[in-house]
Scaffold this active site. Structure first.
Site, PDB file in Angstrom:
ATOM      1  N   GLU A   1      84.736  11.694  65.396  1.00 30.91           N
ATOM      2  CA  GLU A   1      84.166  11.220  66.658  1.00 30.91           C
ATOM      3  C   GLU A   1      83.144  10.104  66.410  1.00 30.91           C
ATOM      4  O   GLU A   1      81.976  10.396  66.143  1.00 30.91           O
ATOM      5  CB  GLU A   1      83.431  12.352  67.385  1.00 30.91           C
ATOM      6  CG  GLU A   1      84.282  13.395  68.033  1.00 30.91           C
ATOM      7  CD  GLU A   1      83.439  14.237  68.982  1.00 30.91           C
ATOM      8  OE1 GLU A   1      83.785  14.315  70.155  1.00 30.91           O
ATOM      9  OE2 GLU A   1      82.416  14.791  68.535  1.00 30.91           O
TER      10      GLU A   1
ATOM     11  N   HIS B   1      77.874  18.320  65.032  1.00 28.49           N
ATOM     12  CA  HIS B   1      78.203  17.406  66.126  1.00 28.49           C
ATOM     13  C   HIS B   1      77.212  16.245  66.105  1.00 28.49           C
ATOM     14  O   HIS B   1      76.061  16.412  65.692  1.00 28.49           O
ATOM     15  CB  HIS B   1      78.142  18.139  67.467  1.00 28.49           C
ATOM     16  CG  HIS B   1      78.693  17.333  68.598  1.00 28.49           C
ATOM     17  ND1 HIS B   1      77.945  16.401  69.270  1.00 28.49           N
ATOM     18  CD2 HIS B   1      79.931  17.310  69.164  1.00 28.49           C
ATOM     19  CE1 HIS B   1      78.689  15.837  70.202  1.00 28.49           C
ATOM     20  NE2 HIS B   1      79.900  16.363  70.157  1.00 28.49           N
TER      21      HIS B   1
END
EC number: 5.3.1.1
Length: 222
Positions: free
Chosen positions: A141, A93
């Site tokens: 993302e 992430h």
């Protein structure tokens, strides 16, 4: 296209901590059952067992390390989160970035322990590289849009469609999720129309005054 996959990342938001982690998971389960859409949650590590024990839905870890049993103080061991009730894990992430070697090691460990793996990426080239490692999902993302309230599907639709195209050429079995700024029904609809199979989102639901209502709004155009 089948039903989309929605993963709700709690990050370290206070609303998703402890009892709140369970309450939000219960809201996810209710909306999932009513809609038939798969909704999973990624609580903080100490809450994985609590959520998995109290709510029947898929629970993901926010991170895991590519290590085995042994002298690895402070690391996240795949077998431990699996036995705590985790179904899968996020890897890389943008708020917990890894090197390429670490990503590969974490993915190998996830597969060893039977965990569904989602590798997070930030642009088309990194998405293509991640797809070559053959995770279950890649989640595109752009970090500048995370938590912005501006959905990537509107701010930079080409990064989503380009990622979908790149992954389909490398390994069509790898699914693509879209993240960053996703919070409303229009955002999910746009992400799906661009070819993604679901979304990874956080603050728009976790920090909402009524997470269940926010989830219902998210899926209303599916």
């Amino acid at each position: 296209m089948g039903s989309p996959f929605i993963l709700l990342n709690y990050k370290t938001y206070i609303q998703g901590t402890g009892k709140g982690a369970v309450d939000i998971a219960k809201a996810c389960k209710t909306v999932s059952e009513e809609s038939g859409i798969e909704i999973a949650v990624a609580p903080q590590l100490p809450d994985i067992y609590r959520v998995a024990s109290e709510v029947e839905l898929s629970v993901f870890s926010q991170h895991m390390d590519g290590i085995g049993a042994g002298s690895f103080t402070g690391h996240v061991f795949g077998k431990c989160i699996k036995e705590a009730g985790a179904f899968g894990t996020l890897i890389n992430h943008s708020e917990r970035r890894l090197t390429l070697a670490e990503i590969e090691a974490s993915l190998k460990a996830a597969k060893e322990f039977g965990l569904r793996a989602i590798i997070c990426t930030n642009n088309v080239p990194t998405t293509a590289a991640a797809a070559a490692l053959v995770p279950d999902y890649v989640a595109i993302e752009p970090p500048e849009l995370i938590g912005s309230g501006i959905p990537v599907s509107k701010a930079d639709p080409e990064v989503v469609s380009g990622s979908v195209e790149a992954v389909s050429k490398i390994n069509p079995d790898v699914k693509v999720l879209c993240g960053a700024g996703i919070s409303k029904g229009e955002d999910l609809r746009a992400a799906l129309d661009l070819g993604s199979q679901g979304v990874l989102l956080a603050s728009g639901i976790v920090k909402a005054s009524d997470p269940k209502a926010a989830l219902e709004d998210l899926i209303r155009l599916v």
